[in-house]
Enzyme design. Structure first.
Site, mmCIF file in Angstrom:
data_model
loop_
_atom_site.group_PDB
_atom_site.id
_atom_site.type_symbol
_atom_site.label_atom_id
_atom_site.label_comp_id
_atom_site.label_asym_id
_atom_site.label_seq_id
_atom_site.Cartn_x
_atom_site.Cartn_y
_atom_site.Cartn_z
ATOM 1 N N MET A 11 0.790 -1.232 0.000
ATOM 2 C CA MET A 11 0.000 0.000 0.000
ATOM 3 C C MET A 11 0.825 1.286 0.000
ATOM 4 S SD MET A 11 -2.945 -1.135 -0.413
ATOM 5 C CE MET A 11 -3.977 0.302 -0.134
ATOM 6 N N HIS B 120 -3.799 -4.693 -9.614
ATOM 7 C CA HIS B 120 -4.711 -3.612 -9.243
ATOM 8 C C HIS B 120 -6.150 -4.077 -9.490
ATOM 9 C CE1 HIS B 120 -5.944 0.522 -8.522
ATOM 10 N NE2 HIS B 120 -6.781 0.367 -9.525
ATOM 11 N N ALA C 277 -10.676 -13.543 -9.153
ATOM 12 C CA ALA C 277 -10.056 -13.357 -10.472
ATOM 13 C C ALA C 277 -8.564 -13.070 -10.318
ATOM 14 C CB ALA C 277 -10.749 -12.216 -11.223
HETATM 15 C C1 GRF Z 1 -5.902 -6.764 -3.904
HETATM 16 O O1 GRF Z 1 -7.241 -6.432 -4.139
HETATM 17 C C2 GRF Z 1 -5.003 -6.071 -4.906
HETATM 18 O O2 GRF Z 1 -5.619 -5.857 -6.124
HETATM 19 C C3 GRF Z 1 -4.713 -4.758 -4.243
HETATM 20 O O3 GRF Z 1 -4.630 -5.062 -2.867
HETATM 21 C C4 GRF Z 1 -5.401 -6.233 -2.578
HETATM 22 C C5 GRF Z 1 -4.491 -7.200 -1.868
HETATM 23 O O4 GRF Z 1 -5.172 -8.264 -1.280
HETATM 24 N N1 GRF Z 1 -3.518 -4.165 -4.811
HETATM 25 P P1 GRF Z 1 -4.346 -9.447 -0.605
HETATM 26 O O5 GRF Z 1 -3.491 -8.852 0.510
HETATM 27 O O6 GRF Z 1 -3.519 -10.113 -1.657
HETATM 28 O O7 GRF Z 1 -5.398 -10.355 -0.041
#
Ligand code: GRF
Length: 197
Positions: free
Chosen positions: A95, A114, A178
């Protein structure tokens, strides 16, 4: 020789788990190997998952910023990734915006996933943006990372329909499913394209 991955994440790590499962018994078997899992949050689920898989992990020092790292912390992360011998840096729910220390250490070697069909709905909570826009479908995109936020060249996308009655939670869950197909598939292709298998 398998493609060596350094995975960076701030959250639950479900995409990391999908990638590691594909390595253990799926489309990434023999094609990739996770050499480091790193997080900017010492208590992030992704680090628990890394420990459960018995993989090398690292928690970064606490940062004074929320959306980026201090240059020296990011440079330290770049050194860890180099020491681990990674060929590809995989952002999986990481993040913070990447800055020069990482971008310059690994040009054209950092990928991100993303939760939208880029270039639509860049930035935070893209599934909420899609719902608010009233579009019939959204999806997820794997792309190269560069200085343009969510703007690097697209490596793969998967479409996800928006269904009547969808809430942010139901839509995000469908996008996650997905993502868990798309990310391993794109990495499998990159392992071939980068000449590792
Ligand atoms: C996902 O939705 C990805 O697209 C975004 O952050 C989320 C990460 O989820 N960049 P996780 O930690 O892999 O469960």
């Amino acid at each position: 020789m398998p493609l060596k991955l350094a995975v960076l994440g701030s959250g639950k790590g479900s995409n990391f788990v999908a990638i590691q499962k594909a390595i253990l018994s799926g489309i990434l078997a023999g094609k990739a190997q996770v050499v480091l899992v790193a997080s900017d949050h010492a208590d992030a689920g992704i680090l628990d998952r890394a420990r459960e898989f018995g993989l090398p992990w690292e928690a970064l020092p606490q940062s004074a910023f929320k959306t980026k790292l201090e240059p020296e912390i990011e440079a330290g992360l770049a050194s860890s990734i180099r020491r681990a011998g990674a060929d590809l840096v995989v952002l999986a729910g990481y993040m913070r915006v990447l800055k020069a220390p990482l971008l310059e250490a690994f040009p054209e070697r950092i990928v991100n996933i993303h939760p939208s069909l880029l270039p639509a709905f860049k930035g935070l909570e893209a599934w909420k943006q899609a719902l608010a826009a009233g579009v019939p479908e959204t999806g997820c995109t794997v792309h190269w990372v560069n200085v343009d936020l969510d703007g690097g060249d697209v490596l793969g996308r998967e479409r996800v329909p928006i269904l009547p009655g969808d809430t942010p939670e139901t839509l995000h869950a469908r996008i996650h499913e997905a993502e868990h197909r798309l990310y391993p598939a794109v990495i499998a292709r990159l392992a071939v394209e980068l000449g590792k298998v």
